[in-house]
Design an enzyme around this catalytic site. Structure first.
Site, mmCIF file in Angstrom:
data_model
loop_
_atom_site.group_PDB
_atom_site.id
_atom_site.type_symbol
_atom_site.label_atom_id
_atom_site.label_comp_id
_atom_site.label_asym_id
_atom_site.label_seq_id
_atom_site.Cartn_x
_atom_site.Cartn_y
_atom_site.Cartn_z
ATOM 1 N N CYS A 93 -4.569 2.297 -3.711
ATOM 2 C CA CYS A 93 -3.338 2.879 -3.155
ATOM 3 C C CYS A 93 -2.158 1.934 -3.359
ATOM 4 O O CYS A 93 -1.333 1.747 -2.444
ATOM 5 C CB CYS A 93 -3.490 3.204 -1.671
ATOM 6 S SG CYS A 93 -4.768 4.382 -1.347
ATOM 7 N N HIS A 132 0.879 -1.176 0.000
ATOM 8 C CA HIS A 132 0.000 0.000 0.000
ATOM 9 C C HIS A 132 0.919 1.230 0.000
ATOM 10 O O HIS A 132 2.011 1.187 0.580
ATOM 11 C CB HIS A 132 -0.830 -0.048 1.284
ATOM 12 C CG HIS A 132 -1.888 0.998 1.408
ATOM 13 N ND1 HIS A 132 -1.608 2.307 1.718
ATOM 14 C CD2 HIS A 132 -3.234 0.925 1.282
ATOM 15 C CE1 HIS A 132 -2.746 2.995 1.777
ATOM 16 N NE2 HIS A 132 -3.745 2.172 1.513
ATOM 17 N N GLN A 186 -4.085 -5.077 7.169
ATOM 18 C CA GLN A 186 -5.039 -6.104 6.721
ATOM 19 C C GLN A 186 -4.886 -7.407 7.504
ATOM 20 O O GLN A 186 -5.807 -8.225 7.532
ATOM 21 C CB GLN A 186 -4.852 -6.396 5.220
ATOM 22 C CG GLN A 186 -5.094 -5.212 4.303
ATOM 23 C CD GLN A 186 -6.535 -4.714 4.314
ATOM 24 O OE1 GLN A 186 -7.450 -5.391 4.756
ATOM 25 N NE2 GLN A 186 -6.734 -3.496 3.823
ATOM 26 N N LYS A 189 -10.201 -0.918 10.626
ATOM 27 C CA LYS A 189 -10.352 -2.115 9.786
ATOM 28 C C LYS A 189 -10.679 -3.347 10.633
ATOM 29 O O LYS A 189 -10.851 -4.437 10.116
ATOM 30 C CB LYS A 189 -9.071 -2.368 8.985
ATOM 31 C CG LYS A 189 -8.786 -1.281 7.948
ATOM 32 C CD LYS A 189 -7.653 -1.673 7.055
ATOM 33 C CE LYS A 189 -7.011 -0.513 6.334
ATOM 34 N NZ LYS A 189 -7.801 -0.004 5.214
ATOM 35 N N ASP A 241 3.515 -4.104 8.131
ATOM 36 C CA ASP A 241 2.264 -3.373 7.963
ATOM 37 C C ASP A 241 1.134 -4.375 8.193
ATOM 38 O O ASP A 241 0.860 -5.228 7.346
ATOM 39 C CB ASP A 241 2.217 -2.784 6.544
ATOM 40 C CG ASP A 241 0.866 -2.149 6.232
ATOM 41 O OD1 ASP A 241 -0.067 -2.295 7.048
ATOM 42 O OD2 ASP A 241 0.746 -1.526 5.162
HETATM 43 C C1 LIG Z 1 -2.095 -2.819 3.686
HETATM 44 C C2 LIG Z 1 -2.490 -1.435 4.099
HETATM 45 N N1 LIG Z 1 -1.570 -0.632 4.646
HETATM 46 C C3 LIG Z 1 -1.866 0.611 5.042
HETATM 47 C C4 LIG Z 1 -3.129 1.122 4.912
HETATM 48 C C5 LIG Z 1 -3.415 2.501 5.382
HETATM 49 O O1 LIG Z 1 -4.241 2.453 6.521
HETATM 50 P P1 LIG Z 1 -4.835 3.770 7.148
HETATM 51 O O2 LIG Z 1 -5.567 4.469 6.044
HETATM 52 O O3 LIG Z 1 -5.749 3.273 8.219
HETATM 53 O O4 LIG Z 1 -3.712 4.573 7.665
HETATM 54 C C6 LIG Z 1 -4.125 0.334 4.332
HETATM 55 C C7 LIG Z 1 -5.464 0.866 4.121
HETATM 56 O O5 LIG Z 1 -6.206 0.458 3.272
HETATM 57 C C8 LIG Z 1 -3.790 -0.982 3.918
HETATM 58 O O6 LIG Z 1 -4.699 -1.779 3.364
#
Ligand SMILES: Cc1ncc(COP(=O)(O)O)c(C=O)c1O
Length: 413
Positions: free
Chosen positions: A363, A121, A200, A223, A197
């Site tokens: 993203c 992401h 998910q 999430k 990260d």
């Molecule tokens: C794998 C991953 N990393 C980071 C993020 C960013 O999360 P946040 O928008 O809650 O900061 C997301 C959000 O969709 C994601 O799916």
């Protein structure tokens, strides 16, 4: 197997959308909220709210206690210590925090190597990329050589000789749905600072940071049934202690004089300003709720749904599914219908079937370019449709999704 009565915990599922019962398949973007979380946040604001850590009156004590209970709940979930749990506004903030703090502390210097993957992401890609340009460290991305963005262990093995200082990887791709084998990757890079990260991963799995030897784990409450605007940065104590704060201000200090400042103890050294107190309280309730269902049950239920969806949708010869088609594929199904733009697919599923799916690049633009190269579609739109499943979804939802996909194809033909 879904807990009896669980759907009643999510009032929004009683709603109709364009005359159809809502089918929510967008949990990878943000999950629904159970009444327990919403009610607790309302009760907290109504009867217990005050600023935390700063006053001696009763409301302040209650508020502080409720917030700190959430912290220990989350620490327990990760097999971590409470002082290793820093509250941030979410995954994005947590990663930016780490990168900036590493630079300020000198943990990351010119010529050091940072390794990410091409499926990240943007939240775990752009901060490293951008800061590498500003500060002169090397930035490389592991490219997936498996099926449609699937990362193989060998893809990582090629980089062991480069001795990266930092390895920042997703635990579960938000596009391909692949759950990454962190244990094996850790074995390849035993001395690298490992940042996972977990945005998910955490909604579906209990992650033991000690067992996996993870240095930093970041994730977002929204999430995993919790409020938006709140997230976690877990860091190993010995690393957090060395690190310069990312934000300066109130609460994070020990002593301030006209000449200098010393910092508070962990984790408060990293929590400048008034936190999202109600969000933290709600997050604690969300974690309790998930624990009460049991992460194994959650994972099993979602896995069953994912395999069911893959079986049904892969039979449609006009649909391309991305990511691996094995048991590593979990909760998230990205696909395209040949000849139809994903925004049109998503719009029509919403209008005609009340189905909420996500469409776009999610993203993850570097990954979209990779999918494009492998795609057999007549025209790859640099975007996909994404259906994502969570505890409140059923096989009926997937059957209706499949009907919807067939309908969209017919309509656009
Ligand atoms: C794998 C991953 N990393 C980071 C993020 C960013 O999360 P946040 O928008 O809650 O900061 C997301 C959000 O969709 C994601 O799916």
């Amino acid at each position: 197997m879904l807990l009896k009565g669980l759907l009643d915990d999510f009032p929004v599922l009683q709603r109709t959308i364009n005359g159809k019962n809502l089918i929510y398949l967008d949990s990878a973007a943000s999950s629904l909220k159970p009444s327990k979380v919403v009610d607790k946040v309302a009760e907290f604001y109504s009867y217990h709210y005050a600023n935390v850590h700063r006053a001696v009156h009763t409301l302040a004590s209650e508020s502080t206690e409720m917030m700190e209970n959430s912290r220990s709940n989350i620490a327990k979930l990760l097999n971590a210590e409470s002082e290793e749990i820093v509250f941030t506004s979410g995954t994005t903030m947590s990663i930016n925090f780490i990168v900036e703090s590493f630079v300020r502390t000198g943990i990351l210097k010119k010529n050091d190597a940072v390794l990410v993957t091409a499926v990240e992401h943007h939240a775990n890609f752009v901060p490293w990329l951008r800061m590498s340009k500003l500060h002169g460290f090397s930035f490389k991305a592991v490219k997936p050589s498996g099926r449609f963005g699937e990362l193989l262990i060998d893809d990582f093995a090629q980089f062991t000789g480069e001795n990266p200082k930092i390895l920042a990887i997703t635990g579960h791709s938000n596009v391909t749905g692949q759950v990454i084998n962190i244990k094996k990757i850790r074995e390849l890079f035993p001395d690298t600072i490992l940042i996972v990260d977990g945005a998910q991963l955490l909604p579906h799995n209990k992650v033991d940071v000690k067992d996996l030897n993870i240095d930093f784990l970041v994730f977002s409450a929204h999430k995993m049934l919790g409020p938006s605007g709140i997230g976690v940065l877990y860091g190993k104590k010995k690393l957090l202690e060395k690190m310069e704060p990312f934000l300066y201000g109130g609460e994070m200090i020990d002593k301030v004089t006209l000449e200098d400042v010393t910092f508070n103890v962990l984790p408060y050294k990293f929590e400048a300003g008034t936190p999202h107190i109600a969000g933290i309280v709600g997050f604690g309730v969300a974690v309790d709720y998930l624990n009460s269902i049991g992460f194994e049950n959650i994972s099993e239920h979602v896995s069953e749904l994912t395999q069911y969806a893959i079986d049904k949708i892969s039979k449609l010869d006009f649909v391309e599914i991305y990511g691996p088609l094995n048991e590593e594929h979990h909760a998230i199904l990205s696909f395209n219908i040949d000849g139809v733009h994903p925004h049109d697919v998503a719009h029509m599923l919403d209008q005609e079937f009340g189905i909420a799916v996500r469409s776009g690049h999610h993203c993850a633009q570097p990954l979209m370019s990779i999918l494009k190269d492998e795609s057999k579609l007549s025209l790859f739109p640099n975007a996909t449709c994404r259906a994502s499943f969570y505890i409140y979804n059923t096989k009926d939802d997937i059957d209706i999704l499949v009907d919807g996909i067939k309908f969209v194809k017919r309509w656009f033909s």
